[in-house]
Enzyme design. Sequence first.
Site, PDB file in Angstrom:
ATOM      1  N   GLY A 115       0.829  -1.195   0.000  1.00 35.90           N
ATOM      2  CA  GLY A 115       0.000   0.000   0.000  1.00 35.90           C
ATOM      3  C   GLY A 115       0.867   1.249   0.000  1.00 35.90           C
ATOM      4  O   GLY A 115       2.024   1.235   0.451  1.00 35.90           O
ATOM      5  N   CYS A 116       0.314   2.349  -0.502  1.00 32.54           N
ATOM      6  CA  CYS A 116       1.098   3.583  -0.614  1.00 32.54           C
ATOM      7  C   CYS A 116       1.526   4.116   0.753  1.00 32.54           C
ATOM      8  O   CYS A 116       2.702   4.427   0.978  1.00 32.54           O
ATOM      9  CB  CYS A 116       0.319   4.631  -1.400  1.00 32.54           C
ATOM     10  SG  CYS A 116      -1.347   4.971  -0.792  1.00 32.54           S
ATOM     11  N   HIS A 117       0.570   4.228   1.682  1.00 34.75           N
ATOM     12  CA  HIS A 117       0.913   4.706   3.030  1.00 34.75           C
ATOM     13  C   HIS A 117       1.891   3.741   3.706  1.00 34.75           C
ATOM     14  O   HIS A 117       2.837   4.152   4.378  1.00 34.75           O
ATOM     15  CB  HIS A 117      -0.338   4.826   3.897  1.00 34.75           C
ATOM     16  CG  HIS A 117      -1.415   5.682   3.329  1.00 34.75           C
ATOM     17  ND1 HIS A 117      -1.318   7.056   3.238  1.00 34.75           N
ATOM     18  CD2 HIS A 117      -2.641   5.365   2.834  1.00 34.75           C
ATOM     19  CE1 HIS A 117      -2.427   7.542   2.717  1.00 34.75           C
ATOM     20  NE2 HIS A 117      -3.230   6.545   2.461  1.00 34.75           N
ATOM     21  N   ALA A 118       1.644   2.439   3.510  1.00 35.62           N
ATOM     22  CA  ALA A 118       2.486   1.432   4.161  1.00 35.62           C
ATOM     23  C   ALA A 118       3.912   1.488   3.637  1.00 35.62           C
ATOM     24  O   ALA A 118       4.868   1.359   4.411  1.00 35.62           O
ATOM     25  CB  ALA A 118       1.890   0.043   3.951  1.00 35.62           C
ATOM     26  N   ALA A 120       5.608   4.018   2.588  1.00 34.88           N
ATOM     27  CA  ALA A 120       6.304   5.160   3.185  1.00 34.88           C
ATOM     28  C   ALA A 120       6.632   4.907   4.650  1.00 34.88           C
ATOM     29  O   ALA A 120       7.747   5.189   5.109  1.00 34.88           O
ATOM     30  CB  ALA A 120       5.455   6.423   3.025  1.00 34.88           C
TER      31      ALA A 120
END
Length: 315
Positions: A115-118, A120
């Site tokens: 996932g994108c947030h994950a 980062a």
Amino acid sequence: MPFKIFVDGQEGTTGLRIFEYLSERADIEVLRIDEAARKDPAARRELINASDVTFLCLPDTASRESVGLVDNDRTCVIDASTAFRIDPDWAYGLPELARGQRERVRDSKRIAVPGCHASALVLSVRPLVDAGLVAPEYAVSAYSLTGYSGGGKKMIADYEAGVIPALTSPRPYALGLTHKHLPEMRHHGGLAREPIFTPIVGNFLKGLSVTTYWHPEQFAKQATPADVHACLTEHYANERFVRVMPLDDAANLDNGFFDVQGCNDTNRVDLFVFGNAERIVTIARLDNLGKGAAGAAVQCMNLHLGVDEATGLNV
């Protein structure tokens, strides 16, 4: 012979972006499904099994159904949903995660795109845990500021229509603290518990930054901002897609303000360390449609197929 690639879920935001990445490549043959047949299991089965790599750009349930259509041991499946991100039988598609991860992605026939947030948060946290600066039991808190493209076609349409006044302001969400990326943040971040994490969507198309808070007195061993920076620098020393930005460099900010969109149109992650002896933050910045989704998927495909990892991607 070009590699045969199929995108199951080609009409979604991530699927369309993958098509953009692949459209300029002479080494790729994209297998296309007729619009009328895109929900037909027989038609999808045929294309999935004819492919060298199939990307799944689908909701979790549909991704699981598509995996069940594979009836050979040759096709590699790269899934962009949350369905398999902590499944031990799937490789987590973040080659920069830790030693041996790149080889696992290369050798696997089942790859789960982070996932994108994950991506980062994990890239900020995992090196500190592996180095022993941060204990797995540390209570991590973080927030993310992200562009509206991460919300899919409906959210994009709502923002671009410009008729809802509330959308002009940043909007925190997932305030029940059960965001779908939390399990992979814990698992791949090397943490004993899920972090407290609050995302915020802003009135811009793409770009994402995750800010993670650190209290040095709670570290497993004494560390300053310079120590945190050195740890990240050592971990990512040979990575093309992860840059640890210089410590205390005025160029990191624009008159004191941070540019969330500074990695847009790249497959790069920029990592920053700010703070002092009492309080530290790390910030990881990426393009949520690039390294946060489609770009990461293509990077994994390149790695699996044995071509240069950066082929078709902007560093």
